[in-house]
Design a protein around this motif. Structure first.
Motif, short mmCIF file in Angstrom:
data_model
loop_
_atom_site.label_atom_id
_atom_site.label_comp_id
_atom_site.label_asym_id
_atom_site.label_seq_id
_atom_site.Cartn_x
_atom_site.Cartn_y
_atom_site.Cartn_z
N GLU A 83 0.84 -1.19 0.00
CA GLU A 83 0.00 0.00 0.00
C GLU A 83 0.88 1.24 0.00
O GLU A 83 1.78 1.37 0.83
N GLU A 84 0.60 2.13 -0.95
CA GLU A 84 1.37 3.38 -0.99
C GLU A 84 1.12 4.16 0.30
O GLU A 84 -0.03 4.46 0.64
N PRO A 85 2.17 4.46 1.06
CA PRO A 85 1.97 5.15 2.35
C PRO A 85 1.50 6.58 2.14
O PRO A 85 1.96 7.28 1.24
N ARG A 86 0.59 7.00 2.97
CA ARG A 86 0.09 8.37 2.89
C ARG A 86 1.09 9.33 3.56
O ARG A 86 1.83 8.93 4.46
N PRO A 87 1.13 10.57 3.13
CA PRO A 87 2.06 11.53 3.73
C PRO A 87 1.87 11.62 5.24
O PRO A 87 0.75 11.69 5.75
N GLY A 88 2.99 11.58 5.95
CA GLY A 88 2.96 11.72 7.39
C GLY A 88 2.70 10.44 8.17
O GLY A 88 2.82 10.43 9.39
N THR A 89 2.34 9.35 7.46
CA THR A 89 2.08 8.11 8.18
C THR A 89 3.38 7.48 8.63
O THR A 89 4.42 7.60 7.96
N GLY A 90 3.34 6.78 9.76
CA GLY A 90 4.55 6.15 10.29
C GLY A 90 4.55 4.65 10.13
O GLY A 90 5.29 3.96 10.84
N GLU A 91 3.72 4.14 9.22
CA GLU A 91 3.68 2.69 9.01
C GLU A 91 3.49 2.36 7.55
O GLU A 91 2.99 3.18 6.76
N LEU A 92 3.93 1.15 7.18
CA LEU A 92 3.80 0.66 5.81
C LEU A 92 3.11 -0.70 5.86
O LEU A 92 3.47 -1.55 6.67
N VAL A 93 2.11 -0.90 4.98
CA VAL A 93 1.33 -2.13 4.98
C VAL A 93 1.70 -2.96 3.75
O VAL A 93 1.65 -2.48 2.62
N VAL A 94 2.10 -4.21 4.03
CA VAL A 94 2.47 -5.16 2.97
C VAL A 94 1.58 -6.38 3.10
O VAL A 94 1.45 -6.98 4.18
N HIS A 95 0.95 -6.77 1.99
CA HIS A 95 0.17 -8.00 1.92
C HIS A 95 0.95 -9.02 1.09
O HIS A 95 1.66 -8.65 0.14
N ALA A 96 0.81 -10.29 1.41
CA ALA A 96 1.56 -11.31 0.69
C ALA A 96 0.72 -12.57 0.54
O ALA A 96 -0.02 -12.96 1.45
N LEU A 97 0.85 -13.20 -0.63
CA LEU A 97 0.21 -14.48 -0.92
C LEU A 97 1.25 -15.58 -0.83
O LEU A 97 2.27 -15.54 -1.52
N LEU A 98 1.02 -16.55 0.06
CA LEU A 98 1.94 -17.67 0.29
C LEU A 98 1.43 -18.90 -0.45
O LEU A 98 0.23 -19.17 -0.47
N ASP A 99 2.35 -19.67 -1.03
CA ASP A 99 1.96 -20.89 -1.74
C ASP A 99 3.05 -21.93 -1.58
O ASP A 99 4.25 -21.64 -1.65
N GLY A 100 2.62 -23.18 -1.33
CA GLY A 100 3.55 -24.30 -1.20
C GLY A 100 2.80 -25.60 -1.37
O GLY A 100 1.57 -25.62 -1.44
N PRO A 101 3.50 -26.72 -1.46
CA PRO A 101 2.85 -28.01 -1.68
C PRO A 101 1.80 -28.34 -0.62
O PRO A 101 0.78 -28.97 -0.94
#
Length: 519
Positions: A205-223
């Motif tokens: 997620e593109e961080p908004r100005p002045g925000t102190g956090e960054l949000v990352v989503h991830a898709l996991l895949d395995g057998p």
């Protein structure tokens, strides 16, 4: 991906605007508003399909890269994402090659709209590596790197990396990379080969100005399973990652490792077998700390074993665990290059109820410091079944000084030596070992004026304790425990335990340590 290639238009801008822009919404092409539920549904649907390993085909110039050549391929800093926003965060990408052959899709989420970043060779400086021809825009990347002004307002420092399988690392102020976290572990330390699920796609997620956090989503895949992860990264003196995971097993899983941490222990003050050169200690972490439901804090110093060793800490509801680097004195490492004294500690704080399970520590023999040979994770008592859904939330704290974790005194040094008096020329018996443990912090300083009140409570899983006593150690404002232990049978392992008490009050965490009598 959430967006197909036909739903996007050409690359726009440069230096932070290098992304595929979504086509404007209309009746035939409604806008896709991103939220984490989309990733969860992707993971659920994917779990109902047979596992398809990612393609690892690469041009020869990339597949045969050496480590140094791979490191020489650098993302151009002037093209870092978010550079043209008012945010303090920056994001760069890793090129595929060397050990990182599979492609990862990285999406940017701007104002709720996701768009995949197309591959563009102009984003990278390839150094001496020469590519023939052009690579497709869906070639993907190996991973991503995050930056933030951690230490000085005017300097953008490295904050975190997502690279390789489900591994990721973050830093706080004044820290150097060492320990790693990863999304999940499957079958670690068992007879069958360990499985390494991979983060196949990211949404940042593109961080908004002045925000102190960054949000990352991830898709996991395995057998064995798929998963959706939402990670909120908050940088600072103690950088945190708030992790929410939703897992979908494809099949029954014999051993699932939740919130796994991976580190390295080559040698230290309690294990000098590999000591050579000028550095007294070489390790990223020196112990495992576990906080149990009964308010007990347990400290297990790490070792470099002669054979793979697994140690379990069963608990009805663990409150926290982590691999720590307690020793912060530079003179104990003497390494100006890698700075083991500045390696972070990672502490896991479960959120919500995980249920009964165990913290498990796996230690693997190593003869060099380049091999991560220590893994710690939590294992649920109930084995995950195919078709089920599991959710785990927790916070990872990247610590430099971890004293605040426990209100009790800590075991700060562990020494192992022969059970004989100093200067005694006679050889010590091989079936007896002396363990010297320094405890400091908590209320121990108060009892230095009345040291006879401080006693030890010790136990051993096998063999017998032949001596155990406590003496004041004013150099650390604490106390030193001496413990002699005897094992009758060769090739037998004993696990020792010790605490310091005054009356019925326990003053220290529980020190736990294994040793094996050899022939």
């Amino acid at each position: 991906m959430i967006f197909s290639r036909r739903d996007t238009v050409a690359l726009i801008g440069a230096g932070g605007a290098a992304l595929v822009a979504p086509v404007a919404a209309n009746a035939q092409n409604p806008a896709v508003i991103f939220d984490h539920g989309i990733v969860i549904e992707r993971a659920r649907q994917l779990s109902q399909q047979p596992f398809q390993p990612p393609s690892t085909e690469l041009p020869k110039a990339l597949s045969e890269l050496s480590f140094d050549a791979f490191r020489a391929i650098r993302f151009r800093p002037e093209k870092a994402f978010f550079a043209k926003t008012k945010s303090d965060f920056r994001m760069q990408l890793f090129h595929r090659g060397f050990l990182y052959k599979g492609g990862v899709t990285v999406n940017l989420v701007r104002d709720g709209v996701p768009a995949p970043i197309p591959y563009d060779a102009s984003l990278f400086d390839f150094g001496e590596t020469k590519l023939q021809g052009r690579l497709p825009i869906d070639f993907g990347f190996a991973g991503l790197r995050l930056h933030y002004p951690l230490n000085k307002p005017t300097v953008v420092d490295e904050l975190g990396v997502f690279l390789g399988a489900s591994y990721f690392r973050v830093l706080g102020q004044g820290q150097h990379y060492g320990i790693s976290a990863r999304g999940i572990s499957i079958g670690t330390g068992e007879a069958e080969p360990e499985e390494f699920p991979e983060f196949r796609e990211f949404w940042v997620e593109e961080p908004r100005p002045g925000t102190g956090e960054l949000v990352v989503h991830a898709l996991l895949d395995g057998p064995s399973l798929t998963g959706a992860y939402r990670m909120v990264i908050t940088p600072g003196g103690e950088t945190t990652v708030a992790v929410g995971s939703t897992l979908f097993p494809r099949r029954d899983i014999a051993k699932l490792g939740v919130a796994p941490l991976t580190s390295m222990f080559f040698y230290g003050e309690n294990d000098r077998a590999q000591y050579r050169g000028f550095r007294p200690e070489v390790h990223d972490s020196d112990g495992l700390l576990v906080y149990g439901a009964n308010d007990e804090w347990t400290w297990r110093p790490l070792v470099n074993p002669e054979a793979l060793r697994k140690t379990s800490f069963p608990d009805p509801a663990v409150r926290g665990f982590g691999l720590l680097q307690r020793d912060r004195l530079f003179e104990h490492y003497q390494d100006l290059e890698v700075r083991y004294d500045l390696r972070p500690s990672y502490w896991i704080e479960p959120q919500g109820k995980w249920g009964p399970g165990r913290v498990e520590l796996v230690e693997i023999p190593t003869n060099n410091e380049t091999f991560d040979n220590v893994v710690a994770y939590w294992v649920p008592d109930a084995q995950p079944k195919a078709g089920s859904m599991l959710r785990f939330s927790y916070v990872i704290r990247s610590l430099k000084l971890a004293e605040r974790l426990t209100p009790k005194a800590r075991a700060i040094h562990t020494f192992v030596t022969e059970a004989r008096a100093s200067g005694d020329p006679n050889p010590a018996p091989s079936h007896v070992r002396r363990f010297v443990v320094d405890f400091a912090g908590g209320e121990l300083g108060y009892w230095l004026d009345d040291p006879k009140r401080v006693v030890t409570e010790t136990s051993a899983s096998t063999g017998k304790i032949t001596a155990a006593y406590v003496v004041p150690n004013p150099e650390i404002d604490g106390f030193r425990l001496f413990l002699d232990h005897e094992i009758g049978q060769p090739n037998t392992e004993a696990v020792l335990r010790g605490t310091l008490k005054v009356g019925e009050e326990t003053l220290t965490e529980s020190w736990v340590f294994p040793w094996v009598r050899k022939e």
